[in-house]
Design a protein around this motif. Structure first.
Motif, PDB file in Angstrom:
ATOM      1  N   GLU A   1       1.024   4.140  -3.876  1.00  0.00           N
ATOM      2  CA  GLU A   1       1.168   2.724  -3.527  1.00  0.00           C
ATOM      3  C   GLU A   1       2.409   2.122  -4.178  1.00  0.00           C
ATOM      4  OE1 GLU A   1      -3.404   1.194  -3.095  1.00  0.00           O
ATOM      5  OE2 GLU A   1      -2.674   1.691  -5.107  1.00  0.00           O
TER       6      GLU A   1
ATOM      7  N   SER B   1      -5.985   0.953   0.415  1.00  0.00           N
ATOM      8  CA  SER B   1      -4.882   1.744   0.960  1.00  0.00           C
ATOM      9  C   SER B   1      -5.312   3.138   1.403  1.00  0.00           C
ATOM     10  CB  SER B   1      -3.766   1.872  -0.084  1.00  0.00           C
ATOM     11  OG  SER B   1      -3.270   0.613  -0.455  1.00  0.00           O
TER      12      SER B   1
ATOM     13  N   GLY C   1       0.815  -1.207   0.000  1.00  0.00           N
ATOM     14  CA  GLY C   1       0.000   0.000   0.000  1.00  0.00           C
ATOM     15  C   GLY C   1       0.849   1.257   0.000  1.00  0.00           C
TER      16      GLY C   1
END
Length: 621
Positions: free
Chosen positions: A379, A443, A329
């Motif tokens: 990410e 995320s 993430g």
């Protein structure tokens, strides 16, 4: 993109895979070793102590959570300094291949970690020293370079095991104010404290009670801290004993991270420092506060704009970050402002191997000597199973960094598991389902699935089908009591399970039930990659302490022949029971060992002749 020049580092190892055991006749055992540190003229930027524990070659890992000290004494000097403190884990069911490593910054002791130094590893406790112990490595990672501020003097102001709660002898009779004459070159000082609570009175003090501690500088309160630590999220889990129980500023299997407070010392002037504990008295007291405290005087900071990359939390393969990784993430880093100016802006450059670097213009406020976690906005993901993740810090406050060598770092990225778009969350509750909630979110915090305990029943299986779009996700399972879905000390609460299954009911991720406060699992869903089944058998035995009856829960995607052995703990060649199961894949297996002598045993499981599980059982009186 060019990187800053590499830092020059050396490692000083005082204890190299040494077997450490108790001395039951004294309650403490000393392992003194001489080590050669850099000469006094060599500029030191930082010193990090890496402490590694392993199971010894010839004996088992030790059982108890004892206090260990790492102390230093310069040659031709009688003053001894506690530079680190370790609380040993409950190692009862760690196997021969087990190991763990912790880190603590000991740069504040750089004045004494010079030339020839005696490093004393002191292991306390009373357990058997013929069959149990630890293999310990003490490694000082020294980075050369301009110090953040030049140290002038170090003063040991408190060091003792102080009685706490005694009406006839209050702790403040011993924690008396200390006055120090500041050096004419001193610009600021720092107090550094190792403090842990021990003993057990009627109120659980000092190990299991929360009390506050004050730091008073020149009569004014400059810091108050609750001396309490939650242990259910310990990265070293599970352990054999009461590892989940919150404690007074420590947990089993924990290298103490000392408390540090900057003091506004005035050059050449006297100042007074005092530590005060929360007032406390009780009948039949037994609490002790184990305190060592130092004041270090420093010259002014050597730079106005100086930032350090302290750590990369995610992604990381470091053992102390294992609850947060593998990870795909938003990266998380820890930075420290070592410049006299408050850090307000910073450019952060980061990328995985083979990718184009990304840039993040960070804005915030970090005071001198303070640290902060920073979440990066993009990410990370690689098609490779592992890759190096790189971070560079640039332009603190828009200026050139005064010491750029510690602005660069890298960590090992491990690709998170790939899961299908449709998964089944399998949850079997124990007898306390009201303690549990679980969810899946991406995320950026968008929730795809969540479930609370409102309508959950004890000892019940729940299967929730969740459909996800491609992306990076986190599965979080919380236990508000911090005792997971099973804990040997709370056998009456029963045992639960959590698994993630595919749409055919096959396991793609199986979790241990003795997890403490939470399960934190990161995964990715992708159209261009297939998922892999978790074909490793899930095996668990409950309860670990029993009058006789035990249940072995077994789950495997593939049927196979398995063998279960009950053996003597001290002599594993002595087989008490053997059970064979053919073409077996899942289900509970029940045994009653009440006829055996009341002692400890191992239960071992073999899959097609290979040992896949081994754990300890205690038959109690």
């Amino acid at each position: 993109m060019g990187y800053a020049h590499a830092q020059e580092k050396v490692h000083v190892i005082s204890h190299n895979k040494e077997t450490i055991v108790t001395d039951p006749s004294k309650g403490r055992n000393s392992y003194k070793r001489w080590a050669m540190f850099p000469e006094k003229q060599k500029a030191i930027r930082s010193i990090v102590l890496n402490l590694k524990f392993q199971c010894p070659d010839t004996i088992r890992c030790a059982d108890w959570d004892y206090v260990d000290h790492i102390k230093a004494r310069q040659k031709n000097d009688s003053t001894v300094y506690e530079i680190a403190r370790m609380l040993t884990p409950y190692g009862g069911f760690f196997q021969k291949d087990w190991g763990f490593e912790w880190r603590v910054d000991v740069t504040d002791f750089s004045l004494i970690l010079r030339d020839e130094v005696e490093i004393d590893y002191i292991h306390t406790g009373y357990e058997d020293n013929k069959t149990r112990g630890w293999m310990v490595t003490v490694d000082f990672e020294i980075t050369y370079g301009t110090p953040v501020a030049t140290p002038i003097a170090i003063h040991k102001i408190y060091e003792d095991n102080y009685k706490y709660g005694y009406a006839d002898d209050p702790i403040e009779n011993h924690l008396i104010p200390v006055t120090i004459n500041a050096d004419p070159k001193t610009d600021f000082s720092k107090i550094k404290i190792h403090q842990t609570g021990h003993g057990m009175d009627a109120n659980g003090c000092g190990e299991f009670c929360s009390k506050y501690r004050d730091i008073v500088f020149n009569g004014a309160l400059v810091d108050r801290k609750d001396l309490w630590m939650e242990c259910g999220d310990n990265p070293l889990f599970p352990q054999a004993g009461t590892w989940i129980f919150d404690r007074a500023n420590w947990c089993p299997g924990y290298l103490v991270q000392p408390d540090e407070v900057l003091l506004p010392t005035v050059s050449g002037e006297r100042f007074t420092i005092d530590i005060n504990m929360e007032p406390y008295e009780t009948e039949n007291p037994s609490a002790m506060e184990l305190i060592s405290a130092f004041v270090v005087e420093y010259e002014a900071a050597n730079a106005a704009n100086d930032v350090t990359l302290v750590d990369i939390i995610q992604p990381s393969s470091r053992m102390t970050h294992r609850r947060k990784n593998p990870f795909g993430g938003l990266p998380v880093i820890r930075v420290k402002n070592n410049g006299s100016n408050p850090l307000k802006t910073l450019n952060i450059v980061y990328h995985l191997d083979g990718e184009r670097p990304k840039r993040h213009p960070w804005v915030g406020h970090i005071a001198f000597g303070e640290e902060a976690l920073i979440v990066l906005p993009t990410e990370v993901f690689s098609l490779k199973e592992t890759a190096q993740f790189h971070v560079v810090l640039e332009k603190p406050n828009g200026k050139k960094d005064a010491f750029s060598a510690d602005n660069t770092g890298r960590s090992t990225y491990h690709r998170p598991d790939i899961l299908p778009e449709t998964i089944i969350v399998y949850y079997k509750s124990n007898f306390k389902p009201h303690q549990n909630t679980y969810s899946i979110q991406n995320s950026f915090g968008d929730v795809s699935f969540e479930k609370d305990s409102t309508d959950m029943k004890p000892n019940t299986v729940y299967r929730d089908t969740v459909r996800l779009k491609p992306g990076h996700f986190n599965f979080k399972f919380n236990d508000t009591a911090g005792d997971g879905l099973e804990f040997w000390f709370k056998a009456k609460d029963g045992r639960g399970e959590v698994k993630l299954l595919d749409s055919l009911g096959r396991a793609i991720k199986q979790f241990k039930s003795d997890f403490g406060s939470h399960i934190n699992y990161n995964f990715a869903v992708r159209n261009d990659m297939s998922y892999v089944l978790d074909n490793t058998p899930s095996v668990a035995v409950f309860p670990a302490r029993t009058d006789g009856p035990i249940t072995l829960d077994y789950f495997c995607n593939t049927p196979a022949d398995i063998k279960v052995l009950i053996v003597d703990q001290e002599d594993e060649s002595k087989i008490l029971e053997q059970h064979n199961y053919y073409n077996f894949s899942k289900g509970p297996l029940n045994f009653n060992l009440s006829y055996l002598p009341k002692q400890r045993y191992y239960i071992k499981v073999y899959l097609e002749g290979e040992e896949v599980y081994k754990n300890r059982i205690r038959l109690k009186e």
